[in-house]
Design an enzyme around this catalytic site. Structure first.
Site, mmCIF file in Angstrom:
data_model
loop_
_atom_site.group_PDB
_atom_site.id
_atom_site.type_symbol
_atom_site.label_atom_id
_atom_site.label_comp_id
_atom_site.label_asym_id
_atom_site.label_seq_id
_atom_site.Cartn_x
_atom_site.Cartn_y
_atom_site.Cartn_z
ATOM 1 N N LYS A 117 0.874 -1.172 0.000
ATOM 2 C CA LYS A 117 0.000 0.000 0.000
ATOM 3 C C LYS A 117 0.908 1.218 0.000
ATOM 4 O O LYS A 117 1.580 1.512 0.985
ATOM 5 C CB LYS A 117 -0.901 -0.004 1.246
ATOM 6 C CG LYS A 117 -1.904 1.135 1.234
ATOM 7 C CD LYS A 117 -2.979 0.929 2.277
ATOM 8 C CE LYS A 117 -4.131 1.906 2.115
ATOM 9 N NZ LYS A 117 -3.741 3.298 2.104
ATOM 10 N N TYR A 226 -1.720 0.211 -9.957
ATOM 11 C CA TYR A 226 -2.253 -0.966 -9.256
ATOM 12 C C TYR A 226 -3.633 -1.417 -9.709
ATOM 13 O O TYR A 226 -4.282 -2.218 -9.028
ATOM 14 C CB TYR A 226 -2.245 -0.763 -7.741
ATOM 15 C CG TYR A 226 -2.945 0.499 -7.264
ATOM 16 C CD1 TYR A 226 -4.318 0.650 -7.424
ATOM 17 C CD2 TYR A 226 -2.241 1.508 -6.638
ATOM 18 C CE1 TYR A 226 -4.966 1.796 -6.984
ATOM 19 C CE2 TYR A 226 -2.876 2.653 -6.179
ATOM 20 C CZ TYR A 226 -4.233 2.799 -6.366
ATOM 21 O OH TYR A 226 -4.867 3.924 -5.933
ATOM 22 N N CYS A 408 24.412 33.695 17.391
ATOM 23 C CA CYS A 408 24.837 32.409 16.845
ATOM 24 C C CYS A 408 25.582 31.596 17.903
ATOM 25 O O CYS A 408 26.525 32.089 18.501
ATOM 26 C CB CYS A 408 25.740 32.642 15.630
ATOM 27 S SG CYS A 408 26.496 31.120 15.025
ATOM 28 N N CYS A 411 29.496 31.315 16.790
ATOM 29 C CA CYS A 411 30.451 32.421 16.694
ATOM 30 C C CYS A 411 29.984 33.661 17.453
ATOM 31 O O CYS A 411 30.718 34.640 17.540
ATOM 32 C CB CYS A 411 30.715 32.765 15.233
ATOM 33 S SG CYS A 411 29.298 33.504 14.422
ATOM 34 N N CYS A 426 22.761 33.017 10.782
ATOM 35 C CA CYS A 426 23.962 33.683 11.275
ATOM 36 C C CYS A 426 24.574 34.402 10.078
ATOM 37 O O CYS A 426 24.927 33.768 9.098
ATOM 38 C CB CYS A 426 24.943 32.655 11.827
ATOM 39 S SG CYS A 426 26.563 33.376 12.108
ATOM 40 N N CYS A 431 31.808 32.367 10.078
ATOM 41 C CA CYS A 431 31.346 31.460 11.129
ATOM 42 C C CYS A 431 31.864 30.042 10.840
ATOM 43 O O CYS A 431 31.847 29.604 9.695
ATOM 44 C CB CYS A 431 29.813 31.481 11.161
ATOM 45 S SG CYS A 431 29.105 30.364 12.378
HETATM 46 S S1 IVH Z 1 -6.690 -0.401 -4.627
HETATM 47 C C1 IVH Z 1 -11.523 0.712 -4.104
HETATM 48 N N1 IVH Z 1 -4.133 -0.744 -4.311
HETATM 49 O O1 IVH Z 1 -5.141 3.431 -0.832
HETATM 50 C C2 IVH Z 1 -10.171 1.252 -3.877
HETATM 51 N N2 IVH Z 1 -5.089 1.228 -3.415
HETATM 52 O O2 IVH Z 1 -7.977 3.607 0.712
HETATM 53 C C3 IVH Z 1 -9.154 0.370 -4.497
HETATM 54 N N3 IVH Z 1 -3.459 2.711 -2.334
HETATM 55 O O3 IVH Z 1 -6.987 5.887 -2.397
HETATM 56 C C4 IVH Z 1 -7.786 0.882 -4.250
HETATM 57 N N4 IVH Z 1 -1.676 1.477 -2.707
HETATM 58 O O4 IVH Z 1 -4.609 5.763 -3.031
HETATM 59 C C5 IVH Z 1 -5.178 0.063 -4.072
HETATM 60 N N5 IVH Z 1 -1.867 -1.207 -4.154
HETATM 61 C C6 IVH Z 1 -2.899 -0.393 -3.907
HETATM 62 C C7 IVH Z 1 -2.755 0.830 -3.226
HETATM 63 C C8 IVH Z 1 -3.890 1.604 -2.996
HETATM 64 C C9 IVH Z 1 -2.125 2.599 -2.190
HETATM 65 C C10 IVH Z 1 -4.261 3.843 -1.832
HETATM 66 C C11 IVH Z 1 -5.122 4.474 -2.874
HETATM 67 C C12 IVH Z 1 -6.511 4.583 -2.326
HETATM 68 C C13 IVH Z 1 -6.332 4.179 -0.908
HETATM 69 C C14 IVH Z 1 -7.494 3.296 -0.527
#
Ligand code: IVH
Length: 668
Positions: A117, A226, A408, A411, A426, A431
């Protein structure tokens, strides 16, 4: 070239450069040298300049950015961007998996995909027939802000998809700032005296919301893709895992850590493994996203309040702790900025013991109500320096608001806070804090040492190996090999270059000493005028003023520098090390019939310009200066001479010479 050939060449270059960008940013496997990229880029830019009709939106030349007039436009996402339900324990994951199984039917196999994440900004990218047409921030999930020009500057976002493209697809991912880039970005802000960004997420979000995309272009941003939103003509994709592979094959940067597991038991094990890997990544992750792989199963599970039942965000316990803030100390940076930092009662945060934290500036400290003596909340984000979030409770009795010192700490010079700046500084250019700057100036400019770059000087400084010019000359090959990028041979060569630099002329040594206002030219003037460091060191302000172009203020600053014991010791140390403190051939004053004589020229001459007269005197060994003193041999006056020079000469009993006498002098 006939036009059609030019068009073919432009298309060829575009294709090649775009492929190179993907190889570099997405595959992490470059297919050409940076220099080759630059040459081809320039060729394409030149063709486009001559044939603007050949510019296409996906040309790499179209990533440079420009200011935006007005506000960001709101745009509706083609399908909403939901959010994820959080879980923080293994039990909660198991409970969720149970619920999934119950809804799908207990004997149906369920596979999951795990992904990091990413802690950045969620972004939606719209591709029509393979071309990137629009990109927006998540906003409220239904509509976001159109930041297309800013997104176009991010090298890792393809402007044209690779391979055969569907009519329409929304590609989703997280734009982020790598930790290495974040550190450099903040260092630059510190050097510019600007407030730093508290974390990479703020830095990337702020970069995306720049009104001038040429600024975004300079920020070290990247993206991990993602998933997808609305898809047309992609019916062959039936799982999330296949979608990730498809995205990767079409030039998008998907995270290589993603993995597919076929049982819920494996999830807990993977979560443990990732927790350990987390600190090694060059980007911040705040958890793991777990997704049911099959699209059919996802559809049957559905969502609740825009939160899919088919996914969960496993978030690690926040990396925060509470501890006593013992003291706030000040470090003076190389530009003279006073940086406050906190001395903490040692405490473990996310597996690491911390005992100090950086603070930003007086205003920030007091806005957050951070006071020495209170318990504070500290937070560690990735391997970024720990931060103090704020007080953990009420202020203890007697704790006081933080005040910057008025002088400072190094110095003793009174500090200043320039209008509109957050930092106190400073102003003393001599210095000791400026040592690093002085060292860099020595290596890069004054001595111009081959094979030692600014980065190495910084590393040597940070490691505490070289903190002064004399230490540089005592550096050993073994010590240098502790610095990244040096191997036995390169370190040996660099040490030789350092030793060879002892032969630089006296004037360059003077330039390198970091004497206020003594640059390249003044170094030469002083070397020529005084000949030896002893003469210079013992010169009075009056004598200094006699050197070409040295006014009374500069003379005083130079005299003051040489009166300082530390500076005198530095000179002695360098002299002992074998550096040159006497003018060489090229710097030594010419010997001639007028050697030892000092003249001042004033007013307009008939037969020569003043510069010609001065040069002629110097060529015969005389010294020429701008102001009259008791040591002046004669004042040469032309038409309309300077009043004060005349009076001074009369008072000091300095002979006044006419132009015809000058001519006689020069004839000898
Ligand atoms: S999937 C329905 N995959 O997390 C939402 N989100 O609370 C599906 N995020 O706003 C999101 N890494 O910005 C997904 N590998 C990942 C992610 C990811 C970061 C963030 C994303 C989203 C929040 C979800």
């Amino acid at each position: 070239m006939p036009r059609s050939d030019t068009a073919t060449r432009a298309a060829e270059l575009r294709e090649l450069l775009n492929r190179a960008l993907i190889a570099y940013h997405v595959d992490d496997d470059p297919i050409m040298e940076d220099a080759a990229y630059d040459v081809l880029y320039d060729e394409l830019a030149a063709i486009e300049a001559e044939h603007p009709e050949l510019v296409t939106p996906d040309s790499p030349t179209q990533r440079v950015g420009a200011p935006l007039s007005g506000q960001f436009q709101k745009v509706r996402h083609l399908s909403p961007m939901g959010s994820l339900e959080k879980v923080t324990t293994d039990e909660a994951i198991a409970k969720w998996a149970d619920d999934v199984r119950k809804r799908l039917g207990t004997d149906e196999p369920v596979a999951y995909v795990l992904e990091p994440k990413i802690d950045g900004s969620a972004i939606n990218l719209v591709y029509e027939n393979g071309a990137f047409v629009r990109g927006a921030t998540r906003g409220d999930g239904v509509q976001g802000e159109d930041v297309t020009p800013n997104l176009r500057t991010i090298g890792a976002i393809p402007l044209q998809m690779q391979g055969d493209a569907p009519p329409l697809v929304e590609v989703r991912g997280e734009v982020y700032m790598p930790l290495s880039g974040f550190r450099e970005f903040n260092e630059r802000l510190v050097a510019e005296g600007k407030p730093t960004a508290p974390n990479p997420r703020n830095a990337s979000a702020g970069s995306l919301r720049q009104k001038d995309s040429s600024i975004t272009a300079q920020r070290p941003l990247s993206i991990w893709v993602y998933g997808t939103g609305r898809r047309e003509g992609l019916d062959e994709l039936t799982t999330h895992w296949e979608t990730l592979q498809w995205l990767r094959a079409h030039g998008f940067r998907t995270n290589p850590l993603a993995e597919r597991v076929e049982s819920i038991e494996e999830i807990a094990e993977r979560v443990r493994a990732w927790e350990l890997r987390r600190a090694e990544l060059d980007y911040e992750i705040d958890g793991i996203v777990i997704k049911v792989d099959s699209f059919d199963q996802q559809a049957r599970l559905g969502s609740l309040h825009e939160r899919p039942r088919w996914a969960r965000a496993f978030k690690w316990a926040p990396m925060t702790a509470v501890t006593r803030l013992n003291e706030i100390l000040i470090r003076v940076g190389r530009t003279g900025a006073l940086n406050p930092w906190a001395v903490l009662e040692p405490v473990e945060v996310g597996g690491v013991t911390i005992s100090r934290a950086t603070l930003h500036n007086e205003e920030d400290i007091n806005r957050k109500e951070i006071r020495a003596g209170d318990d504070v909340i500290v937070q560690r984000a990735g391997d970024v320096i720990p931060q103090i979030v704020g007080p953990a409770g009420r202020h203890r009795r007697g704790t006081k608001e933080f005040r910057m010192p008025t002088h400072c700490p190094l110095c003793g010079t009174e500090v200043v806070k320039p209008e509109g700046e957050a930092m106190h500084r400073c102003p003393n250019r001599a210095c000791p804090s400026r040592g690093l700057e002085a060292l860099i100036n020595w290596v890069m400019a004054a001595a111009d040492i081959d094979g030692v770059g600014e980065q190495s000087v910084r590393r040597l400084w940070d490691l505490g190996i070289v903190r002064s010019v004399p230490e540089l000359y005592r550096l050993t090959r073994e010590q240098l090999m502790e610095v990244d990028g040096y191997a036995e041979i390169s370190a040996g060569n660099a040490i030789e270059a350092i030793a060879a630099s002892k032969a630089i002329p006296f004037s360059r040594v003077l330039f390198g000493l970091n004497i206020p206002d003594v640059g390249w030219v003044t170094g030469q003037t002083l070397a020529r005028h005084f000949g030896t460091v002893d003469a210079l060191m013992n010169a009075t302000q009056e004598e200094l003023v006699e050197a070409e172009g040295i006014g009374p203020e500069r003379a005083e600053a130079i005299a003051e520098w040489f009166r300082d014991d530390d500076n005198r010791r530095l000179v002695e140390e360098l002299r002992d090390l074998g550096l040159r403190f006497e003018a060489g051939e090229e710097e030594r004053p010419v010997e001639g019939p007028l050697t030892g004589k000092r003249y001042v020229v004033t007013g307009t001459l008939e037969r020569f310009t003043r510069e010609e007269a001065e040069a002629a005197l110097e060529a015969r060994g005389a010294k020429v200066s701008d102001s009259v003193s008791s040591k002046t041999t004669g004042l040469i006056v032309g038409e309309e001479p300077g009043k004060s020079k005349l009076t001074k000469a009369e008072k000091a009993g300095v002979p006044i010479l006419s132009e015809s006498l000058l001519v006689q002098l020069l004839r000898g």
